[in-house]
Design a protein around this motif. Structure first.
Motif, short mmCIF file in Angstrom:
data_model
loop_
_atom_site.label_atom_id
_atom_site.label_comp_id
_atom_site.label_asym_id
_atom_site.label_seq_id
_atom_site.Cartn_x
_atom_site.Cartn_y
_atom_site.Cartn_z
N THR A 63 40.58 40.10 29.04
CA THR A 63 41.18 39.08 29.90
C THR A 63 42.53 39.55 30.44
O THR A 63 42.90 39.21 31.56
CB THR A 63 41.36 37.75 29.13
N SER A 64 43.24 40.35 29.64
CA SER A 64 44.49 40.95 30.13
C SER A 64 44.20 41.93 31.25
O SER A 64 44.90 41.97 32.26
CB SER A 64 45.23 41.67 29.01
N LEU A 65 43.14 42.73 31.06
CA LEU A 65 42.74 43.68 32.09
C LEU A 65 42.37 42.96 33.38
O LEU A 65 42.72 43.41 34.47
CB LEU A 65 41.55 44.52 31.61
N GLU A 66 41.71 41.84 33.25
CA GLU A 66 41.34 41.03 34.42
C GLU A 66 42.59 40.58 35.18
O GLU A 66 42.67 40.72 36.40
CB GLU A 66 40.53 39.82 33.93
N THR A 67 43.58 40.10 34.46
CA THR A 67 44.83 39.64 35.09
C THR A 67 45.57 40.80 35.75
O THR A 67 46.05 40.68 36.88
CB THR A 67 45.73 38.96 34.04
N VAL A 68 45.68 41.93 35.05
CA VAL A 68 46.37 43.09 35.60
C VAL A 68 45.63 43.61 36.83
O VAL A 68 46.26 43.94 37.85
CB VAL A 68 46.50 44.21 34.52
N THR A 69 44.31 43.68 36.77
CA THR A 69 43.52 44.16 37.90
C THR A 69 43.72 43.27 39.12
O THR A 69 43.89 43.76 40.24
CB THR A 69 42.02 44.22 37.53
N GLU A 70 43.70 41.96 38.92
CA GLU A 70 43.89 41.04 40.05
C GLU A 70 45.29 41.18 40.64
O GLU A 70 45.45 41.11 41.86
CB GLU A 70 43.61 39.61 39.61
N ALA A 71 46.28 41.42 39.80
CA ALA A 71 47.65 41.63 40.30
C ALA A 71 47.74 42.93 41.09
O ALA A 71 48.34 42.97 42.17
CB ALA A 71 48.63 41.65 39.13
N LEU A 72 47.13 44.00 40.58
CA LEU A 72 47.13 45.28 41.30
C LEU A 72 46.34 45.19 42.60
O LEU A 72 46.73 45.78 43.61
CB LEU A 72 46.58 46.39 40.42
N LEU A 73 45.26 44.42 42.59
CA LEU A 73 44.47 44.22 43.81
C LEU A 73 45.29 43.50 44.88
O LEU A 73 45.25 43.87 46.05
CB LEU A 73 43.20 43.43 43.49
N GLU A 74 46.06 42.52 44.45
CA GLU A 74 46.92 41.80 45.40
C GLU A 74 47.94 42.75 46.04
O GLU A 74 48.16 42.72 47.26
CB GLU A 74 47.66 40.66 44.68
N ILE A 75 48.53 43.63 45.23
CA ILE A 75 49.49 44.60 45.74
C ILE A 75 48.80 45.56 46.71
O ILE A 75 49.30 45.84 47.80
CB ILE A 75 50.15 45.38 44.58
N MET A 76 47.63 46.06 46.31
CA MET A 76 46.90 47.00 47.15
C MET A 76 46.50 46.38 48.49
O MET A 76 46.66 47.00 49.53
CB MET A 76 45.65 47.50 46.42
N GLU A 77 46.01 45.16 48.44
CA GLU A 77 45.60 44.49 49.69
C GLU A 77 46.79 44.25 50.61
O GLU A 77 46.67 44.37 51.83
CB GLU A 77 44.87 43.19 49.38
N ALA A 78 47.95 43.94 50.02
CA ALA A 78 49.15 43.74 50.83
C ALA A 78 49.54 45.04 51.52
O ALA A 78 49.87 45.05 52.71
CB ALA A 78 50.30 43.22 49.96
N CYS A 79 49.49 46.15 50.79
CA CYS A 79 49.85 47.45 51.37
C CYS A 79 48.81 47.91 52.39
O CYS A 79 49.15 48.52 53.40
CB CYS A 79 49.99 48.49 50.26
#
Length: 170
Positions: A63-79
């Motif tokens: 579940t921590s991995l899920e949260t971290v992945t979603e946060a990194l995805l948000e950063i990647m999509e913004a960039c």
């Protein structure tokens, strides 16, 4: 030069601030420190007390991995919005899929979670493969309920299927 819009810079600033909060240390598996920088830049040459056997390894929950992945995805999509020909997400998805469908007790559950979180489309064949992995995990659990790897694999497939289900055609 990389041109970033103010919106992208704001997302990056907020993400960096969020990742610097102590509550996020647990998500990255480093909850027993006062500062993440202390762990990140500590060297075994300078500090002999920090060696692989001298600290208790924390578990990294899916579940921590899920949260971290979603946060990194948000950063990647913004960039990616600022880089028209960017293929980062496609490459990440391809790698996650490769490891998700390849037997490896330590990587496969994590790759399944990441694949479920970052995929923008999914085929029926991919869902079928994930269900086969779930089936194998359930079989393994029936043989021996103490099989921790099987339990983690089952949890990972459920997370992946939950994330991918909305992407399927009706």
């Amino acid at each position: 030069k990389l041109y970033s819009t103010e919106e992208t810079k704001q997302v990056l600033r907020l993400s960096l601030t969020e990742f610097s909060l102590p509550k996020f240390y647990l998500l990255f598996g480093i909850s027993k420190v006062k500062s993440a920088a202390v762990i990140a830049f500590r060297s075994s040459y300078r500090d002999r007390s920090f060696s692989p056997g001298s600290y208790e390894r924390e578990t990294f929950a899916l579940t921590s991995l899920e949260t971290v992945t979603e946060a990194l995805l948000e950063i990647m999509e913004a960039c990616m919005r600022d880089i028209p020909t960017c293929k980062w997400l496609d490459q990440w998805t391809e790698l996650a899929q490769k490891f998700a469908f390849q037997y490896n007790p330590s990587l496969q559950p994590r790759a399944l979670v990441v694949f479920g979180c970052i995929s923008k489309r999914v085929s029926h064949g991919q869902i079928k493969q994930i269900i086969r992995i779930l089936s194998k995990g359930l079989e393994s659990c029936l043989k021996g309920p103490d099989n921790y790897n099987s339990q983690v694999l089952i949890e990972a497939t459920v997370i992946a299927l939950t994330k991918l289900q909305p992407l399927l055609n009706k």
